[in-house]
Write a protein that holds these residues in place. Sequence first.
Motif: not given
Length: 531
Positions: A117-121, A247-255
């Motif tokens: 899973y690639t979670i671009d959030l 397996t996972y990649t999480m790309r989490i964007t926050v202020p």
Amino acid sequence: MKKILTALLILSALLALAACQEEPQAEPTEAPAAEVESPTEAPPTEEPPPTEEPTAVPELTEEPMEEPTEAPMEEPTEEPMEETAEEPAAEMVASQSGLGDPLYPLLGNAGYDVQHYTIDLEAEPQGNTIAATTTIDAQATQALDSFNLDFAGLEISEITVDGETAEFSRDGQELTVTPATAIADGAAFTTAVTYSGVPEPIVDPGVPFTAIGWLRFLDEDIISVISEPSGAMSWFPNNNHQLDKATYTMRITVPEPYVVAANGELAETVDNGDTTTYVWEMDDLMASYLATVNIGAFERDDTIGPDGILLRNYYPAGRIDEFAPAFEPTAEMIEFFSSILGPYPYDVYGAVVLPVDGDFALETQTLSVFPQSAVDEMTIAHELMHQWLGNSLSPATWQDIWLNEGFSAYFPFLWDEHVNGPEANLLPAMGAYYEFVAGAQVPPPATVGLDNLFAEPIYVRGPLTLHALRLVVGDEVFFDIMGTYYERFAGGTASTADFIDVAAELGGEDARELLNAWLYEAEVPPFPETE
Ligand code: TRP
Ligand code: ZN
């Protein structure tokens, strides 16, 4: 000192329980925000359990946008397809909409196997809105005209399969995707789902003490994902059952200045000006219920554990000195549990402490989540133990949950025995557990339903079952059974029958009989006589 207190607490809780004198907890929360409604369901009506069971949880301070999503319990209606589970119980029937779990027939989906899973959030914590694309690399295990994902709430704007726009429809938690071109048996394919909105907490009858999934704690200005068992579908589309790990990649964007703590290793932090992208990589297989994202004002504390394992803990900013001492035994605990079961399964470990109160903690893979009030030695040992039993070796069905919790409730007492000797806490606690289980006729662990999935049969009769086994087969065989069971099924799943088979193989048919009685029979067996 603390140990004595713990033992006394356990004993007094048990006695109070046995005497039915303790009030049922009025509310499972300690810090409700007055102005908003909580999606948390009515608190459990039973008495609070004696130990380790998560009894109090922080109430969500978020207003649910719509009805919280119920995890539907109906039988799958699709025609049965071939089973994909490695160790399916005889009655398990997998289908496009479920993997045949006896308690959660709609969780998971047959027909494919997810690799990554690639979670671009991108998250906007103030409004709790997210905008995301989850990309799923999978392999078909049969020819597919369409396939399902588990996904609840949020609004989907587009789905592509191998780059081509796909049709889709939704029915409760079932998302059916129909690719432009059918997928051949064995083919690798990539699905990208783009969606946005405010994630809705899941109301799951297996965990009546809390809402689960993507949760926002408004007053503390944090977001935390705690999903066991069904909550993962509240924030990303997935094959929501431990029979299909990935397996996972999480790309989490926050202020700025929010910090993101998630599973695995922080591979990269990208400064985008007003926002920051945290890239987290989970390189070992993980069940979706163990995925976590935590957003808030956290401060990181790194140390190196045994075998070079990186221990990275996230504490509420400015409070490292307050919490770090409690987690100091982690390295030694890893060594101790490794000596029984085998090497720690991952490259990193740690905890994220949330500035909220609650008695539960969750063993999210490589990064257990602790409310500040649950930071104590037994709970730290409990969540750490789950990394072996629960996370690496997962229960084949949710009815096998005692394989997680019974072991993780017993092993902290082994740690305590290692540090303080058997008389300090292990033996008094097991004596008190027996009094309680026999007095209250606590039902057997391996036949639980949704109404007692995380209750006394699991957390009290579960560890007692292991203790009874140990008394009958002796320490040498007992620890051999523990290590062999783990070694054989690490990285995958096992059923209760698998465990019993290992115990019988090494401990003889007496061990099988004992486990059958403790795990399946209503009647509480006698406490085994020793010597
Ligand atoms: N696995 C948790 C434990 O170690 C219990 C639990 C199940 C839980 N579901 C949860 C905790 C959801 C928090 C939220 O005891
Ligand atoms: Zn547990």
